[in-house]
Structures are given as C-alpha cells and as structure tokens.
Motif scaffolding. Structure first.
Motif, PDB file in Angstrom:
ATOM      1  N   ARG A 172       0.852  -1.181   0.000  1.00 32.23           N
ATOM      2  CA  ARG A 172       0.000   0.000   0.000  1.00 32.23           C
ATOM      3  C   ARG A 172       0.888   1.230   0.000  1.00 32.23           C
ATOM      4  O   ARG A 172       1.865   1.315   0.736  1.00 32.23           O
ATOM      5  CB  ARG A 172      -0.914   0.028   1.219  1.00 32.23           C
ATOM      6  CG  ARG A 172      -2.045   1.028   1.074  1.00 32.23           C
ATOM      7  CD  ARG A 172      -2.966   0.969   2.271  1.00 32.23           C
ATOM      8  NE  ARG A 172      -2.403   1.745   3.371  1.00 32.23           N
ATOM      9  CZ  ARG A 172      -2.690   3.023   3.585  1.00 32.23           C
ATOM     10  NH1 ARG A 172      -3.533   3.648   2.804  1.00 32.23           N
ATOM     11  NH2 ARG A 172      -2.151   3.666   4.586  1.00 32.23           N
ATOM     12  N   CYS A 173       0.511   2.180  -0.824  1.00 30.59           N
ATOM     13  CA  CYS A 173       1.284   3.403  -0.927  1.00 30.59           C
ATOM     14  C   CYS A 173       0.812   4.387   0.134  1.00 30.59           C
ATOM     15  O   CYS A 173      -0.379   4.632   0.287  1.00 30.59           O
ATOM     16  CB  CYS A 173       1.124   4.002  -2.326  1.00 30.59           C
ATOM     17  SG  CYS A 173       1.930   5.591  -2.483  1.00 30.59           S
ATOM     18  N   GLU A 174       1.773   4.909   0.855  1.00 31.08           N
ATOM     19  CA  GLU A 174       1.423   5.858   1.909  1.00 31.08           C
ATOM     20  C   GLU A 174       1.068   7.218   1.328  1.00 31.08           C
ATOM     21  O   GLU A 174       0.450   8.041   1.978  1.00 31.08           O
ATOM     22  CB  GLU A 174       2.612   6.004   2.857  1.00 31.08           C
ATOM     23  CG  GLU A 174       3.086   4.696   3.436  1.00 31.08           C
ATOM     24  CD  GLU A 174       2.504   4.428   4.814  1.00 31.08           C
ATOM     25  OE1 GLU A 174       2.787   5.196   5.726  1.00 31.08           O
ATOM     26  OE2 GLU A 174       1.768   3.446   4.944  1.00 31.08           O
ATOM     27  N   SER A 175       1.507   7.460   0.143  1.00 33.32           N
ATOM     28  CA  SER A 175       1.298   8.775  -0.444  1.00 33.32           C
ATOM     29  C   SER A 175      -0.080   8.909  -1.085  1.00 33.32           C
ATOM     30  O   SER A 175      -0.755   9.904  -0.898  1.00 33.32           O
ATOM     31  CB  SER A 175       2.374   9.047  -1.496  1.00 33.32           C
ATOM     32  OG  SER A 175       3.637   9.107  -0.870  1.00 33.32           O
ATOM     33  N   CYS A 176      -0.479   7.901  -1.827  1.00 31.02           N
ATOM     34  CA  CYS A 176      -1.735   8.034  -2.555  1.00 31.02           C
ATOM     35  C   CYS A 176      -2.704   6.915  -2.202  1.00 31.02           C
ATOM     36  O   CYS A 176      -3.767   6.808  -2.789  1.00 31.02           O
ATOM     37  CB  CYS A 176      -1.480   8.057  -4.064  1.00 31.02           C
ATOM     38  SG  CYS A 176      -0.963   6.484  -4.718  1.00 31.02           S
ATOM     39  N   ALA A 177      -2.341   6.094  -1.255  1.00 34.39           N
ATOM     40  CA  ALA A 177      -3.203   5.018  -0.783  1.00 34.39           C
ATOM     41  C   ALA A 177      -3.494   3.981  -1.860  1.00 34.39           C
ATOM     42  O   ALA A 177      -4.437   3.212  -1.756  1.00 34.39           O
ATOM     43  CB  ALA A 177      -4.504   5.558  -0.201  1.00 34.39           C
ATOM     44  N   GLU A 178      -2.686   3.979  -2.865  1.00 31.21           N
ATOM     45  CA  GLU A 178      -2.843   2.977  -3.908  1.00 31.21           C
ATOM     46  C   GLU A 178      -2.414   1.611  -3.378  1.00 31.21           C
ATOM     47  O   GLU A 178      -1.421   1.503  -2.658  1.00 31.21           O
ATOM     48  CB  GLU A 178      -1.970   3.363  -5.111  1.00 31.21           C
ATOM     49  CG  GLU A 178      -1.893   2.316  -6.180  1.00 31.21           C
ATOM     50  CD  GLU A 178      -3.060   2.385  -7.139  1.00 31.21           C
ATOM     51  OE1 GLU A 178      -3.902   3.278  -6.988  1.00 31.21           O
ATOM     52  OE2 GLU A 178      -3.132   1.548  -8.035  1.00 31.21           O
ATOM     53  N   LYS A 179      -3.166   0.622  -3.749  1.00 36.46           N
ATOM     54  CA  LYS A 179      -2.762  -0.740  -3.412  1.00 36.46           C
ATOM     55  C   LYS A 179      -2.266  -1.431  -4.670  1.00 36.46           C
ATOM     56  O   LYS A 179      -2.881  -1.301  -5.724  1.00 36.46           O
ATOM     57  CB  LYS A 179      -3.938  -1.517  -2.834  1.00 36.46           C
ATOM     58  CG  LYS A 179      -4.289  -1.094  -1.430  1.00 36.46           C
ATOM     59  CD  LYS A 179      -5.417  -1.976  -0.921  1.00 36.46           C
ATOM     60  CE  LYS A 179      -5.939  -1.489   0.412  1.00 36.46           C
ATOM     61  NZ  LYS A 179      -7.145  -2.229   0.822  1.00 36.46           N
ATOM     62  N   GLN A 227       8.329   0.755  -5.285  1.00 39.59           N
ATOM     63  CA  GLN A 227       7.826   1.982  -5.873  1.00 39.59           C
ATOM     64  C   GLN A 227       6.363   1.842  -6.260  1.00 39.59           C
ATOM     65  O   GLN A 227       5.952   0.854  -6.855  1.00 39.59           O
ATOM     66  CB  GLN A 227       8.647   2.332  -7.111  1.00 39.59           C
ATOM     67  CG  GLN A 227       8.374   3.743  -7.603  1.00 39.59           C
ATOM     68  CD  GLN A 227       9.301   4.101  -8.750  1.00 39.59           C
ATOM     69  OE1 GLN A 227       9.416   3.365  -9.712  1.00 39.59           O
ATOM     70  NE2 GLN A 227       9.973   5.230  -8.620  1.00 39.59           N
ATOM     71  N   CYS A 228       5.608   2.836  -5.862  1.00 34.71           N
ATOM     72  CA  CYS A 228       4.191   2.841  -6.191  1.00 34.71           C
ATOM     73  C   CYS A 228       4.012   3.049  -7.689  1.00 34.71           C
ATOM     74  O   CYS A 228       4.595   3.970  -8.256  1.00 34.71           O
ATOM     75  CB  CYS A 228       3.501   3.963  -5.413  1.00 34.71           C
ATOM     76  SG  CYS A 228       1.813   4.252  -5.949  1.00 34.71           S
ATOM     77  N   PRO A 229       3.241   2.204  -8.316  1.00 38.68           N
ATOM     78  CA  PRO A 229       3.039   2.332  -9.766  1.00 38.68           C
ATOM     79  C   PRO A 229       2.173   3.531 -10.134  1.00 38.68           C
ATOM     80  O   PRO A 229       2.161   3.958 -11.279  1.00 38.68           O
ATOM     81  CB  PRO A 229       2.349   1.017 -10.152  1.00 38.68           C
ATOM     82  CG  PRO A 229       1.686   0.568  -8.910  1.00 38.68           C
ATOM     83  CD  PRO A 229       2.539   1.053  -7.761  1.00 38.68           C
ATOM     84  N   ALA A 230       1.467   4.044  -9.178  1.00 38.25           N
ATOM     85  CA  ALA A 230       0.565   5.153  -9.477  1.00 38.25           C
ATOM     86  C   ALA A 230       1.258   6.503  -9.369  1.00 38.25           C
ATOM     87  O   ALA A 230       1.160   7.337 -10.258  1.00 38.25           O
ATOM     88  CB  ALA A 230      -0.641   5.097  -8.554  1.00 38.25           C
ATOM     89  N   CYS A 231       1.958   6.717  -8.267  1.00 38.61           N
ATOM     90  CA  CYS A 231       2.554   8.034  -8.058  1.00 38.61           C
ATOM     91  C   CYS A 231       4.070   7.959  -7.975  1.00 38.61           C
ATOM     92  O   CYS A 231       4.726   8.965  -7.740  1.00 38.61           O
ATOM     93  CB  CYS A 231       1.982   8.676  -6.801  1.00 38.61           C
ATOM     94  SG  CYS A 231       2.557   7.891  -5.280  1.00 38.61           S
ATOM     95  N   GLU A 232       4.610   6.773  -8.124  1.00 34.90           N
ATOM     96  CA  GLU A 232       6.057   6.562  -8.132  1.00 34.90           C
ATOM     97  C   GLU A 232       6.717   6.904  -6.799  1.00 34.90           C
ATOM     98  O   GLU A 232       7.923   7.099  -6.730  1.00 34.90           O
ATOM     99  CB  GLU A 232       6.714   7.351  -9.272  1.00 34.90           C
ATOM    100  CG  GLU A 232       6.222   6.902 -10.627  1.00 34.90           C
ATOM    101  CD  GLU A 232       7.017   7.534 -11.752  1.00 34.90           C
ATOM    102  OE1 GLU A 232       7.734   8.513 -11.477  1.00 34.90           O
ATOM    103  OE2 GLU A 232       6.920   7.051 -12.876  1.00 34.90           O
TER     104      GLU A 232
HETATM  105 ZN    ZN Z   1       1.273   6.111  -4.683  1.00 34.74          ZN
END
Ligand code: ZN
Length: 80
Positions: free
Chosen positions: A7-14, A29-34
C-alpha cells in the motif's frame, strides 16, 4: 516467488508485486505516483502459521507429504 500486497502511503494505492521474500520489506515503488513510501501488507499466508510456514515454496499445497501417492519418480517410493 510469492506475491505481496503493498500500500502506498502517499496516494493510498494498493498494488501487488511479485518479489522475493528477502525483498519483501524493502520499499517498493508505487506504480501510481512513483513514491517509494510504500508498505507491505502482511497477507494471510505470510504469517498465518506459527511455524509450518517455511518460506520455501508452495509446492506442498496438496498436503500429506507425498506428491502423488507414490506413482511418480520423485516420490522415491515407487512400487518397483
Ligand atoms: Zn502512490
């Protein structure tokens, strides 16, 4: 290799990632917001069992120990 859920702490993307056990706790690395502010989510199979969950493979999913009841060569206990 097992799939871990992050889970991304920045954008809550899973997102799910196929990675090594040793790499599991590293920031991915988050695929949504990197962002790399990601956390692995402890999935049920990872720490469910107290001791039996050896971090090897999922090969023994059939249970019982034998792979096919002794009919294949890898069992080592063939009828011959
Ligand atoms: Zn993210």
């Amino acid at each position: 290799m097992p799939i871990y859920e992050y889970r991304c702490e920045s954008c809550a993307e899973k997102f799910e990632l196929l990675t090594r056990f040793a790499e599991r706790d590293k920031a991915q690395q988050c695929p949504a917001c990197e962002s790399t502010k990601t956390r692995v989510m402890v999935s049920s199979f990872a720490f469910a069992g107290p001791s039996d969950a050896s971090a090897s493979d999922f090969a023994g999913e059939t249970g019982g120990g034998g792979c096919c009841g002794g009919a294949c060569g890898s069992c080592g206990t063939g009828p011959n």
